[in-house]
Design an enzyme around this catalytic site. Structure first.
Site, mmCIF file in Angstrom:
data_model
loop_
_atom_site.group_PDB
_atom_site.id
_atom_site.type_symbol
_atom_site.label_atom_id
_atom_site.label_comp_id
_atom_site.label_asym_id
_atom_site.label_seq_id
_atom_site.Cartn_x
_atom_site.Cartn_y
_atom_site.Cartn_z
ATOM 1 N N ASP A 3 -10.398 21.969 -2.520
ATOM 2 C CA ASP A 3 -11.822 21.884 -1.909
ATOM 3 C C ASP A 3 -12.687 20.913 -2.134
ATOM 4 O OD1 ASP A 3 -12.079 22.641 -4.404
ATOM 5 O OD2 ASP A 3 -12.905 24.690 -4.070
ATOM 6 N N SER A 4 -12.243 19.957 -3.089
ATOM 7 C CA SER A 4 -12.836 18.829 -3.154
ATOM 8 C C SER A 4 -13.035 18.072 -2.000
ATOM 9 C CB SER A 4 -12.441 17.778 -4.000
ATOM 10 O OG SER A 4 -10.870 17.594 -3.966
ATOM 11 N N ASP A 34 -6.220 24.840 -2.012
ATOM 12 C CA ASP A 34 -7.439 25.691 -2.514
ATOM 13 C C ASP A 34 -7.810 26.921 -1.337
ATOM 14 O OD1 ASP A 34 -8.051 24.747 -5.095
ATOM 15 O OD2 ASP A 34 -9.055 23.146 -4.385
ATOM 16 N N LYS A 76 -4.304 27.851 -4.402
ATOM 17 C CA LYS A 76 -4.640 27.821 -5.831
ATOM 18 C C LYS A 76 -6.351 28.355 -5.517
ATOM 19 C CE LYS A 76 -6.627 23.548 -7.648
ATOM 20 N NZ LYS A 76 -8.084 23.900 -7.592
ATOM 21 N N GLU A 90 -9.814 29.675 -8.552
ATOM 22 C CA GLU A 90 -10.311 29.322 -9.973
ATOM 23 C C GLU A 90 -10.925 30.676 -10.596
ATOM 24 O OE1 GLU A 90 -13.792 26.773 -8.897
ATOM 25 O OE2 GLU A 90 -12.446 25.390 -8.032
ATOM 26 N N GLU A 115 -9.124 21.781 -16.289
ATOM 27 C CA GLU A 115 -10.029 20.925 -15.742
ATOM 28 C C GLU A 115 -11.000 20.760 -16.931
ATOM 29 O OE1 GLU A 115 -11.733 20.946 -11.761
ATOM 30 O OE2 GLU A 115 -13.042 19.334 -12.267
HETATM 31 O O1 KIV Z 1 -10.489 20.298 -5.375
HETATM 32 C C1 KIV Z 1 -9.796 19.617 -5.973
HETATM 33 O O2 KIV Z 1 -9.610 18.613 -5.939
HETATM 34 C C2 KIV Z 1 -9.375 20.121 -7.517
HETATM 35 C C3 KIV Z 1 -9.043 19.269 -8.462
HETATM 36 C C4 KIV Z 1 -10.031 18.543 -9.126
HETATM 37 C C5 KIV Z 1 -7.728 19.757 -9.342
HETATM 38 O O3 KIV Z 1 -9.370 21.473 -7.478
#
Ligand code: KIV
Length: 272
Positions: free
Chosen positions: A52-53, A91, A121, A123, A190
């Site tokens: 989600d980055s 994510d 994934k 969080e 992280e």
């Molecule tokens: O969204 C992302 O890029 C991440 C990484 C920083 C692990 O969750």
């Protein structure tokens, strides 16, 4: 989905588990589009994270919070079309799984069904236990994410190193153990002290992937746009830049503009 013969060498969650047992480090990078994913897969990266980055590096938002499930499905589908070998983890975005396990399951199923991803994934630890269990019960592999969890940035208030204090370190260890007991196949840690990451990696059987978590984990992940120097403003200590693509691209674009203005482009052999 038919399992073609060419899929035999695909990285699976089982392959990652074997890598941990053999002490072979796992490489993981982010991708959000077809072209980048194709380069990463051809180079041999083990896991591609459709993170989600994308909210930051693709859409230019300050945080990861605004990205939507529809947008994650779009990014994941683009990546899937490019990849032959890597395991693709996507994510679940903010608001698509917290506090409602039925919605979490619906979100995970949308990602898997509409993009063809291999795993998701999310969080958090004990707070999202019900969501994790519900998604796993549908046969969807889940990767956890603890330590600095950017979707909770407004709760933390800052991007500083997490779990330096004993109480937070204890909670992180408990959350990691819980995620493993629930059935997660891996966890991202992280921005936490290297000593704590080493302890988690030693105590848990599943692969632990670090970002800003030191060397004693089972694998490393970085945001590709950061490590290639496409983004330039983000400069945390843990980030190693392997290229300065921003500069390369800037110079190439300047040269193109110059060639257009000078009528040097296109040349005779570039015409029909
Ligand atoms: O969204 C992302 O890029 C991440 C990484 C920083 C692990 O969750």
């Amino acid at each position: 989905m038919s399992v073609a013969k060419s899929d035999a060498k695909r990285v699976t969650t089982h392959v990652l588990q074997e890598m941990k047992l053999k002490g072979e480090k796992i490489s993981m990078l982010t991708a959000y589009d077809y072209s980048m994913a194709k380069i990463l897969d051809a180079a041999g990266v083990d896991v591609i994270l459709v993170g989600d980055s994308a909210s930051n590096v693709i859409a230019g938002h300050e945080t990861t919070l605004p990205i939507t499930l529809d947008q994650m499905v779009y990014h994941a589908s683009s990546v899937i079309r490019a990849v032959k070998r890597a395991l693709i983890v996507v994510d679940l975005p903010f608001g698509s799984y917290q506090g409602n396990s039925s919605e979490a399951l619906r979100s995970a199923i949308r990602i898997m069904k509409e993009s063809g991803a291999h795993a998701i994934k999310l969080e958090g630890g004990v707070e999202i236990k019900e969501s994790v269990l519900r998604i796993l019960s549908a046969g969807v592999p889940v990767m956890g994410h603890l330590g600095l969890t950017p979707q909770s940035i407004y709760k933390f208030g800052t991007y500083v190193v997490r779990a330096r204090e004993a109480a937070e370190a204890k909670k992180l260890m408990e959350d990691a153990t819980l995620l493993q007991e629930c059935g997660c196949f891996s966890i991202v840690l992280e921005k936490i002290p290297a000593k704590l990451a080493k302890q988690v990696t030693k105590e848990l059987d599943i692969p632990i992937i670090g970002i800003g978590a030191g060397p004693n984990v089972d694998g490393q992940v970085l945001v590709t746009h950061d490590m290639l120097g496409i983004t330039t403003e983000f400069q945390p200590r843990f980030l190693r830049r392997y290229a300065d693509l921003s500069d390369v691209m800037h110079k190439a674009v300047q040269k193109y503009i110059e060639d257009v203005k000078d009528k040097d482009f296109p040349a005779k052999d570039e015409c029909y």
